[in-house]
Design a protein around this motif. Structure first.
Motif, PDB file in Angstrom:
ATOM      1  N   UNK A 137       0.828  -1.205   0.000  1.00 39.72           N
ATOM      2  CA  UNK A 137       0.000   0.000   0.000  1.00 39.72           C
ATOM      3  C   UNK A 137       0.863   1.255   0.000  1.00 39.72           C
ATOM      4  N   UNK A 138       1.897   1.270   0.828  1.00 37.12           N
ATOM      5  CA  UNK A 138       2.791   2.429   0.889  1.00 37.12           C
ATOM      6  C   UNK A 138       3.560   2.579  -0.418  1.00 37.12           C
ATOM      7  N   UNK A 139       3.909   1.461  -1.049  1.00 37.33           N
ATOM      8  CA  UNK A 139       4.686   1.510  -2.290  1.00 37.33           C
ATOM      9  C   UNK A 139       3.876   2.079  -3.453  1.00 37.33           C
ATOM     10  N   UNK A 140       2.582   1.730  -3.518  1.00 36.36           N
ATOM     11  CA  UNK A 140       1.776   2.126  -4.684  1.00 36.36           C
ATOM     12  C   UNK A 140       0.984   3.401  -4.469  1.00 36.36           C
ATOM     13  N   UNK A 167       4.065   8.532   0.214  1.00 31.88           N
ATOM     14  CA  UNK A 167       5.501   8.600  -0.047  1.00 31.88           C
ATOM     15  C   UNK A 167       6.122   9.728   0.774  1.00 31.88           C
ATOM     16  N   UNK A 168       6.237   9.482   2.062  1.00 38.38           N
ATOM     17  CA  UNK A 168       6.830  10.441   2.986  1.00 38.38           C
ATOM     18  C   UNK A 168       7.724   9.669   3.948  1.00 38.38           C
ATOM     19  N   UNK A 169       8.626  10.355   4.667  1.00 33.92           N
ATOM     20  CA  UNK A 169       9.529   9.654   5.594  1.00 33.92           C
ATOM     21  C   UNK A 169       8.802   8.791   6.623  1.00 33.92           C
ATOM     22  N   UNK A 170       7.701   9.288   7.178  1.00 31.29           N
ATOM     23  CA  UNK A 170       6.999   8.538   8.203  1.00 31.29           C
ATOM     24  C   UNK A 170       6.542   7.178   7.666  1.00 31.29           C
ATOM     25  N   UNK A 171       5.986   7.167   6.464  1.00 28.33           N
ATOM     26  CA  UNK A 171       5.498   5.912   5.898  1.00 28.33           C
ATOM     27  C   UNK A 171       6.628   5.073   5.328  1.00 28.33           C
ATOM     28  N   UNK A 172       7.726   5.704   4.968  1.00 28.22           N
ATOM     29  CA  UNK A 172       8.922   4.951   4.566  1.00 28.22           C
ATOM     30  C   UNK A 172       9.418   4.118   5.744  1.00 28.22           C
ATOM     31  N   UNK A 173       9.511   4.742   6.911  1.00 31.37           N
ATOM     32  CA  UNK A 173       9.930   4.013   8.100  1.00 31.37           C
ATOM     33  C   UNK A 173       8.894   2.961   8.493  1.00 31.37           C
ATOM     34  N   UNK A 230      15.116  14.417   4.439  1.00 34.55           N
ATOM     35  CA  UNK A 230      15.164  14.185   2.994  1.00 34.55           C
ATOM     36  C   UNK A 230      15.292  12.685   2.717  1.00 34.55           C
ATOM     37  N   UNK A 231      15.109  12.334   1.448  1.00 33.62           N
ATOM     38  CA  UNK A 231      15.209  10.916   1.069  1.00 33.62           C
ATOM     39  C   UNK A 231      16.609  10.385   1.367  1.00 33.62           C
ATOM     40  N   UNK A 253      -4.600   9.099   6.507  1.00 33.08           N
ATOM     41  CA  UNK A 253      -3.935   8.959   5.209  1.00 33.08           C
ATOM     42  C   UNK A 253      -3.917   7.504   4.746  1.00 33.08           C
ATOM     43  N   UNK A 254      -3.642   6.584   5.677  1.00 36.21           N
ATOM     44  CA  UNK A 254      -3.622   5.165   5.334  1.00 36.21           C
ATOM     45  C   UNK A 254      -5.012   4.691   4.938  1.00 36.21           C
ATOM     46  N   UNK A 255      -6.018   5.102   5.710  1.00 35.37           N
ATOM     47  CA  UNK A 255      -7.397   4.716   5.393  1.00 35.37           C
ATOM     48  C   UNK A 255      -7.819   5.264   4.038  1.00 35.37           C
TER      49      UNK A 255
END
Length: 310
Positions: A48-51, A56-62, A138-139, A295-297
Motif C-alpha cells: 500500500x505504501x509503495x503504490x 511517499x513520505x519519511x513517516x510511511x517509509x519508516x 530528505x530521502x 492517510x492510510x485509510x
C-alpha cells in the motif's frame, strides 16, 4: 564457524511451547491465524505504501521498513514453531539453529530498536520543526538512517552468533524454548560462556540504552511542543503520534526483561510467555500505528475503489 569445537553437535531438540498434547492443535491453529494476519497485514502495508503516492513520505517509509522487519523475523520463527506443534520430535539442525538465532537478533533484538528510534526522531522533526521537515528528513537522510539501522543489526547479530558457534556443546542438546534464542543456548555448552555473557551485557546494554534515551528525549521535546499548541485539533493530531511511544515501551520492556539477567536466573515458563508476547503481539505494530491514520485509510479506500471501478 569453528567446526572442531561443535563437531559433536549435529542438531538440537526444541522443547516447544508446551508439553501438553491436548494443547498442540489449538495452539497450532492460534499461531497459524496470527501468522497469516501478520503476513497479510505487514505485506499489505508494504504494498500500500509503495503504490500510494500520498504515502511517499519519511513517516510511511519508516513504517514500511518496520513492516518488513516484523514480517522477516516472524517468518524466521513462526513456521518452524508451527511444524513443531504437529511433529513428534522438535529437531532443528545446528546450522538451522544458528541461522534462526542470527536473523532473530538482526531483525528483532537490534534493528527494530534503532528503527523505532528513527521513527521517534521523524515525529520530533515533524512536530517541533515542521517548516524544516522536508529538508531535515530528505530521502538521502532517511536512506542513511536505515543503512545505519541495518548495519548495527548486522554487527550485533554477527558478534553474538559467531561467539556462540565457537562454544563446545557436549552435554544436553535440548533447548528449553520453542526457537533458538541466545539465553537458552547459553545454558547448554560445557565450555565457558563468560565472554558471551559479557558481550551480551555490553552490546545489549548499548543497543537498549541508546535508543531508549534518544526516544525519551525526542518525546520530551514533542510533549513540550504539544503543550504550546492552542487548537484542540492540533493537540489531538500531535498526541495521536504518541501511540508510537506505547509500542516502544512494550518493545524495550520485553527486551529488558528477557536479556538483562544471567541465564541461570531465567525460568522456562517466564521466558516462553515473554517470548510469545514479543514475537506475536508486537508483530502487529504497523497495523496498530495505522488504525487511527486518516492517510492510510484514504489510500486503502482509493486502492479498493480503483480496483472495483476497473
Amino acid at each position: 564457524m569453528a567446526t572442531s569445537n561443535h563437531s559433536s553437535v549435529t542438531d538440537f531438540i526444541l522443547e516447544g511451547l508446551t508439553k501438553c498434547p491436548d494443547l498442540q492443535l489449538p495452539l497450532f491453529l492460534l499461531f497459524l491465524g496470527i501468522y497469516v494476519v501478520t503476513v497479510v497485514g505487514n505485506l499489505g502495508m508494504i504494498l500500500l505504501i509503495a503504490i500510494s503516492s500520498q504515502l511517499h513520505s519519511p513517516m510511511y517509509y519508516f513504517l514500511s521498513q518496520l513492516s518488513f522487519i516484523d514480517l522477516s523475523y516472524s517468518s524466521v520463527i513462526t513456521p518452524k514453531m508451527l511444524v513443531n506443534f504437529v511433529s513428534e520430535r522438535n529437531i532443528i539442525s545446528f546450522p538451522e539453529c544458528m541461522t534462526q538465532l542470527y536473523f532473530f537478533l538482526f531483525f528483532f533484538v537490534i534493528a527494530e530498536g534503532y528503527l523505532l528510534t528513527a521513527m521517534a526522531y521523524d515525529r520530533y522533526v515533524a512536530i517541533c520543526s515542521p517548516l524544516l521537515y522536508n529538508v531535515v528528513m530528505s530521502h538521502r537522510v532517511c536512506s542513511i538512517m536505515m543503512a545505519v539501522v541495518y548495519s548495527l543489526g548486522l554487527f550485533g547479530a554477527t558478534v553474538h552468533t559467531s561467539r556462540i558457534s565457537l562454544l563446545s556443546f557436549c552435554g544436553s542438546h535440548t533447548v528449553s524454548h520453542y526457537f533458538c534464542d541466545i539465553l537458552p543456548l547459553l545454558t547448554l555448552p560445557c565450555s565457558s560462556t563468560h565472554v558471551n555473557e559479557i558481550l551480551l551485557f555490553i552490546i545489549g546494554g548499548v543497543n537498549t540504552l541508546a535508543p531508549t534515551l534518544a526516544i525519551l528525549i525526542s518525546y520530551a521535546f514533542i510533549l513540550a511542543s504539544i503543550l504550546h499548541i492552542r487548537s484542540t485539533e492540533g493537540r489531538s493530531k500531535a498526541f495521536g503520534t504518541c501511540i508510537h511511544l506505547m509500542a516502544v515501551g512494550i518493545f524495550f520492556e520485553s527486551i529488558t526483561f528477557m536479556y538483562f539477567k544471567p541465564p541461570s536466573s531465567n525460568t522456562t515458563d517466564q521466558e516462553k510467555v515473554s517470548s510469545v508476547f514479543y514475537t506475536t503481539v508486537i508483530l502487529l505494530n504497523p497495523l496498530i500505528y495505522s488504525l487511527r491514520n486518516k492517510d492510510v485509510k484514504s489510500a486503502l479506500r482509493r486502492v479498493v475503489v480503483g480496483r472495483q471501478s476497473s
